[in-house]
Scaffold this active site. Structure first.
Site, PDB file in Angstrom:
ATOM      1  N   CYS A 159      11.705  47.091   2.353  1.00 12.27           N
ATOM      2  CA  CYS A 159      11.931  47.775   1.815  1.00 12.27           C
ATOM      3  C   CYS A 159      10.678  48.833   2.929  1.00 12.27           C
ATOM      4  O   CYS A 159       9.252  48.737   3.104  1.00 12.27           O
ATOM      5  CB  CYS A 159      11.487  47.697   0.374  1.00 12.27           C
ATOM      6  SG  CYS A 159      10.693  49.947  -0.027  1.00 12.27           S
ATOM      7  N   ASP A 216       2.466  10.261   3.377  1.00  8.87           N
ATOM      8  CA  ASP A 216       4.142  11.382   4.368  1.00  8.87           C
ATOM      9  C   ASP A 216       2.774  12.352   4.883  1.00  8.87           C
ATOM     10  O   ASP A 216       2.550  13.302   4.759  1.00  8.87           O
ATOM     11  CB  ASP A 216       4.754  12.207   3.276  1.00  8.87           C
ATOM     12  CG  ASP A 216       5.905  12.165   3.714  1.00  8.87           C
ATOM     13  OD1 ASP A 216       6.142  12.228   5.017  1.00  8.87           O
ATOM     14  OD2 ASP A 216       6.354  13.787   3.048  1.00  8.87           O
ATOM     15  N   GLU A 273       0.630  -1.286  -0.020  1.00 11.08           N
ATOM     16  CA  GLU A 273      -0.671   0.139  -0.323  1.00 11.08           C
ATOM     17  C   GLU A 273       0.503   1.064  -0.133  1.00 11.08           C
ATOM     18  O   GLU A 273       1.948   1.481   0.179  1.00 11.08           O
ATOM     19  CB  GLU A 273      -0.853  -0.239   1.545  1.00 11.08           C
ATOM     20  CG  GLU A 273      -0.227   0.196   2.879  1.00 11.08           C
ATOM     21  CD  GLU A 273      -1.148  -0.303   3.588  1.00 11.08           C
ATOM     22  OE1 GLU A 273      -0.699  -0.066   4.502  1.00 11.08           O
ATOM     23  OE2 GLU A 273      -1.950  -1.093   3.618  1.00 11.08           O
ATOM     24  N   CYS A 293       6.160  52.743  -1.946  1.00 13.53           N
ATOM     25  CA  CYS A 293       6.193  51.734  -2.838  1.00 13.53           C
ATOM     26  C   CYS A 293       5.391  51.575  -3.630  1.00 13.53           C
ATOM     27  O   CYS A 293       4.713  50.357  -2.915  1.00 13.53           O
ATOM     28  CB  CYS A 293       7.797  50.853  -2.171  1.00 13.53           C
ATOM     29  SG  CYS A 293       7.790  49.390  -3.743  1.00 13.53           S
ATOM     30  N   LYS A 300      11.021   3.485  -0.248  1.00 13.15           N
ATOM     31  CA  LYS A 300      10.985   4.912  -0.344  1.00 13.15           C
ATOM     32  C   LYS A 300      11.347   5.465  -1.512  1.00 13.15           C
ATOM     33  O   LYS A 300      12.868   5.190  -2.329  1.00 13.15           O
ATOM     34  CB  LYS A 300      11.911   5.961   0.043  1.00 13.15           C
ATOM     35  CG  LYS A 300      11.728   5.274   1.662  1.00 13.15           C
ATOM     36  CD  LYS A 300      10.757   6.345   2.395  1.00 13.15           C
ATOM     37  CE  LYS A 300      11.740   7.245   2.989  1.00 13.15           C
ATOM     38  NZ  LYS A 300      10.772   7.985   4.268  1.00 13.15           N
ATOM     39  N   CYS A 329      15.874  48.567  -2.922  1.00 17.16           N
ATOM     40  CA  CYS A 329      14.636  48.268  -3.877  1.00 17.16           C
ATOM     41  C   CYS A 329      14.557  47.889  -4.834  1.00 17.16           C
ATOM     42  O   CYS A 329      14.456  49.138  -5.849  1.00 17.16           O
ATOM     43  CB  CYS A 329      13.064  48.715  -2.795  1.00 17.16           C
ATOM     44  SG  CYS A 329      11.741  48.360  -3.287  1.00 17.16           S
ATOM     45  N   TYR A 341      -4.593   2.222   8.600  1.00 16.10           N
ATOM     46  CA  TYR A 341      -3.656   0.956   7.826  1.00 16.10           C
ATOM     47  C   TYR A 341      -3.241  -0.003   8.395  1.00 16.10           C
ATOM     48  O   TYR A 341      -2.767  -0.875   8.270  1.00 16.10           O
ATOM     49  CB  TYR A 341      -2.125   1.343   6.929  1.00 16.10           C
ATOM     50  CG  TYR A 341      -1.183   2.001   7.946  1.00 16.10           C
ATOM     51  CD1 TYR A 341      -1.033   1.815   9.266  1.00 16.10           C
ATOM     52  CD2 TYR A 341      -0.140   3.513   7.667  1.00 16.10           C
ATOM     53  CE1 TYR A 341       0.173   2.879  10.409  1.00 16.10           C
ATOM     54  CE2 TYR A 341      -0.583   4.726   8.507  1.00 16.10           C
ATOM     55  CZ  TYR A 341       0.376   3.718  10.150  1.00 16.10           C
ATOM     56  OH  TYR A 341       0.843   4.774  10.561  1.00 16.10           O
ATOM     57  N   LYS A 398       3.021   4.413   1.251  1.00 17.15           N
ATOM     58  CA  LYS A 398       3.356   5.479   2.226  1.00 17.15           C
ATOM     59  C   LYS A 398       3.224   7.040   2.022  1.00 17.15           C
ATOM     60  O   LYS A 398       3.416   7.280   1.673  1.00 17.15           O
ATOM     61  CB  LYS A 398       4.492   4.737   2.054  1.00 17.15           C
ATOM     62  CG  LYS A 398       5.281   5.154   3.099  1.00 17.15           C
ATOM     63  CD  LYS A 398       6.889   4.266   3.782  1.00 17.15           C
ATOM     64  CE  LYS A 398       7.681   4.996   5.338  1.00 17.15           C
ATOM     65  NZ  LYS A 398       7.219   6.251   5.826  1.00 17.15           N
ATOM     66  N   CYS A 410      11.445  50.767  -5.898  1.00 10.38           N
ATOM     67  CA  CYS A 410      11.125  52.223  -5.577  1.00 10.38           C
ATOM     68  C   CYS A 410      13.320  52.508  -4.891  1.00 10.38           C
ATOM     69  O   CYS A 410      12.839  54.000  -4.674  1.00 10.38           O
ATOM     70  CB  CYS A 410      10.208  52.709  -4.174  1.00 10.38           C
ATOM     71  SG  CYS A 410      11.010  51.799  -2.937  1.00 10.38           S
TER      72      CYS A 410
END
Ligand code: IVH
Length: 669
Positions: free
Chosen positions: A425, A118, A114, A431, A313, A407, A226, A116, A410
């Site tokens: 900024c 995460d 089945e 800006c 895996k 920035c 499971y 796995k 600006c």
């Protein structure tokens, strides 16, 4: 309605809701709309509020949470929660198969494969069909009791009803956050200037440990089971256990296969390597289990993992490419995000052109330079990330990257605050992406919901000098908009009606719309409910702010800074003048908050279970009012230990009811 009638109504509603839930999760059939479903749930919650004696532990209302857990209690697992040993290649898989064959001489055996998942492991105990305990893995021997949080997982049965159900059984599985939920959560966080969450797994883990289960409910976690353990019935194979779990209403792996040989196992593994990316959740491999439970017993376990199972895996998919350039994006809050522009490369079914670099520290940590050969990986993250640099490919002329100092939009000198990884900024007022970003944030669906405007309209209004801040929206006239190219009468009218309608948006959403850094939707709700109005919030001290549950140092500081700024003060005033909602209306509060509606309290003394502030918060949250002095109009004096004798005397003489902490808590129940 009599109590008897209420009982029967509660039971009928619960049965209906359970039926729709079952159809939705077990049979993938939506018999009613989400809205109609929520209405039923709402009716049930209201009835249970009035008749708490009929709120059963498996009521579907438990799904919406509400329980606050201060410290999760430690619980011992009935049997240890082991982990799996990993393999990464066909050779290692063949070695596992040889070990199994050796331990089962002369015996035929088969495997059950089945996915796995995460996510985060969970163990669930059912007694007489009722979910009584949900625990995290912890150290494998003992974990945390997270029952209230687990009950918010809608696909998880709170009660199992089936023939020949063993009196007690334990089910184990993996809790996860579907990728779509995770992406949406991150979009919301991006919109409120909060740091993005790294991946669904860590987010699931953090969510399961949240103290307020109603927040967990909003995160829409899900779960696949499971394993089943019980002494109550004899189970011959893992396949049988999975079939039973499915029959009892649990979600199991959306794909599994019984395999007669290691070759068949390999074929299954290869078949899912690509396809798994179409699943709604992250998976990182395939689990291979010996099917027969008797053979599992023969094989046994080491201290860490069973000898009858192994995880294959999948390798994280990565690609090698060249870093061409770095561009810097400016967010609504002024945060600068460096983005790597890559030589396009194919990775996990898509062409990758950009990768996230997070901040200056990350660039330094990687030691990456322009023109470098880099490896990019695609894990659970939203956009791929650079995981390594191949220095051997570097040209002799290459120079370290100089992080941007001004920035890009600006040209203001960037700042980086002590202890912060991100550059900002500081030119909030001038800006352009910051100004436009604040307006876009303000009009979005979760905020003021002015959906007749979009990103392009905001940009146009800004460039035409019509709108420089969100308050200017409310001064727009028909002629202002109609005069713009492309705006016909209807479109103009739609925008104006959208703006007008936004004046009815409730205070918590207005507060979120202001775009105070770190004040996302949930934080805005907490602050609005606690302080009741923008005026009270604006004068709140640091201490008062951090007293609010879930409000920490960082948020408190940000709120203080926002309201200290005179331009922000002026903006809020202008919005108030325009008629926006800046205080909580009774209707903003959820029905469960209404138990103390209209009642007044004075809280005095020291309490055992809750702090004085927590008690005050509970009163407000449930619709009551906190007063500072005892008068004839007062409903309740909530008395802790060490309360001043004068107060008690006054309350007694005015015949004000004096109640204890316990009596108060009972009122809420
Ligand atoms: S069976 C003895 N099946 O992987 C452990 N585990 O490293 C038996 N996991 O913490 C576990 N998907 O939470 C099993 N289909 C699956 C799984 C699975 C994910 C997790 C599990 C455990 C970890 C093992």
């Amino acid at each position: 309605m009599t109590a008897e009638e209420a009982k029967s109504a509660i039971e009928q509603l619960s049965a209906k809701i359970r039926h729709y839930n079952h159809q939705y999760y077990q049979n993938s059939i939506s018999e009613i709309s989400d809205y109609a479903f929520d209405q039923l749930l709402e009716q049930l919650i209201q009835l249970e509020e009035q008749y708490p004696q009929y709120r059963y532990p498996d009521s579907p209302s438990q799904r919406v949470g509400g329980t606050i857990t201060k410290d999760f209690e430690t619980v011992f697992h009935t049997y240890p929660m082991l982990s799996l040993s990993n393999t990464y290649s066909e050779e290692e898989l063949a070695e596992f198969d040889q070990r199994v064959a050796k331990a089962l001489p002369e015996q035929a055996y088969e495997y059950f494969c089945e996915l796995k998942f995460d996510g985060v492991a969970i163990s669930l105990r059912y007694e007489n069909g009722l979910l009584t305990l949900a625990a995290t893995r912890g150290d494998g021997v003992r974990g945390d009791d997270i029952t209230a949080n687990a009950k918010t997982i809608r696909s998880l049965p709170l009660r199992v009803q089936a023939e020949n159900l063993p009196p007690t059984f334990e089910v184990r599985g993996e809790v996860f956050m579907p990728r779509s939920v995770f992406d949406q959560l991150n979009q919301e966080r991006e919109a409120s200037g909060e740091a993005l969450l790294a991946n669904p797994r860590n987010t699931t883990s953090g969510t399961l440990k949240m103290q307020d289960s109603s927040l967990v409910a909003q995160r829409k976690l899900d779960c696949y089971l499971y394993s089943l353990a019980t002494d109550g019935i004899h189970i011959e194979t893992h396949q049988e256990a999975i079939a039973l779990l499915e029959k009892w209403g649990f979600q199991v792996s959306p794909t599994y296969r019984k395999c007669q040989s290691v070759e068949e196992v390999s074929a299954y593994i290869n078949g899912w390597e690509e396809k798994r990316s179409e699943l709604p959740l992250d998976t990182d491999g395939i689990v291979i289990k010996v099917n027969s439970t008797q053979q599992q017993k023969l094989l046994g376990s080491t201290a860490k993992s069973p000898r009858w199972a192994i995880a294959y895996k999948y390798k994280t998919q990565s690609a090698v490419t060249i870093l061409r350039d770095i561009t810097y994006q400016v967010g609504r809050t002024g945060a600068i995000t460096p983005v790597a522009n890559l030589e396009p490369v194919a990775l996990a079914g898509t062409i990758v052109k950009r990768a996230s670099l997070h901040n200056a520290n990350e660039i330094e940590r990687l030691g990456v330079r322009y023109g470098d050969t880099v490896s990019v990986e695609k894990g659970g993250e939203i956009i791929p990330k650079i995981t390594g640099v191949d220095i051997s490919q570097r040209s002799a002329q290459s120079q370290p990257i100089q992080y941007v100092t001004h920035c890009p939009e600006c040209n203001t000198l960037l700042v980086r605050q002590e202890g912060e990884a991100v550059h900002f900024c500081p030119n909030q007022a001038g800006c352009p992406p910051q100004i436009k970003g604040r307006i876009e944030h303000f009009i979005q669906r979760n905020a003021m919901n002015i959906d007749s405007m979009g990103k392009e309209t905001v940009a146009l209004f800004y460039e035409q000098g019509l709108v420089k801040n969100v308050a200017n929206l409310y001064a727009l006239s028909f002629d202002d908009i109609f005069a713009l190219e492309g705006f016909k009468e209807q479109a103009t009218q739609n925008i104006l009606s959208g703006i007008e309608a936004s004046k009815q948006i409730s205070f918590p959403r207005v507060l979120f719309a202001l775009g105070i850094r770190y004040v996302g939707r949930t934080v805005a709700e907490k602050l609005a409910e606690h302080f009741g109005s923008v005026d009270s919030l604006a004068i709140a001290s640091h201490e008062q702010l951090i007293e609010v549950p879930e409000i920490g140092e960082r948020i408190a500081q940000s709120v203080l800074e926002y309201f200290r700024d005179t331009e922000n003060q002026q903006l809020v005033n202008e919005l108030k003048q325009a008629g926006l909602q800046f205080s909580l209306q009774i209707s903003d509060q959820t029905p469960e908050n209404q138990v103390l509606s209209g009642k007044t309290f004075v809280v005095s003394g020291v309490f055992e279970q809750l702090s004085r502030e927590e008690i005050k918060e509970k009163i407000k949250l449930h619709g009551g009012k906190v007063l500072s002095s005892v008068s004839a109009k007062l409903d309740f004096l909530l008395a802790g230990t060490n309360m001043g004798p004068a107060k008690r005397k006054k309350a007694e003489s005015l015949e004000v009811q004096i109640i204890s902490e316990e009596e108060f808590l009972a009122m809420l129940d």
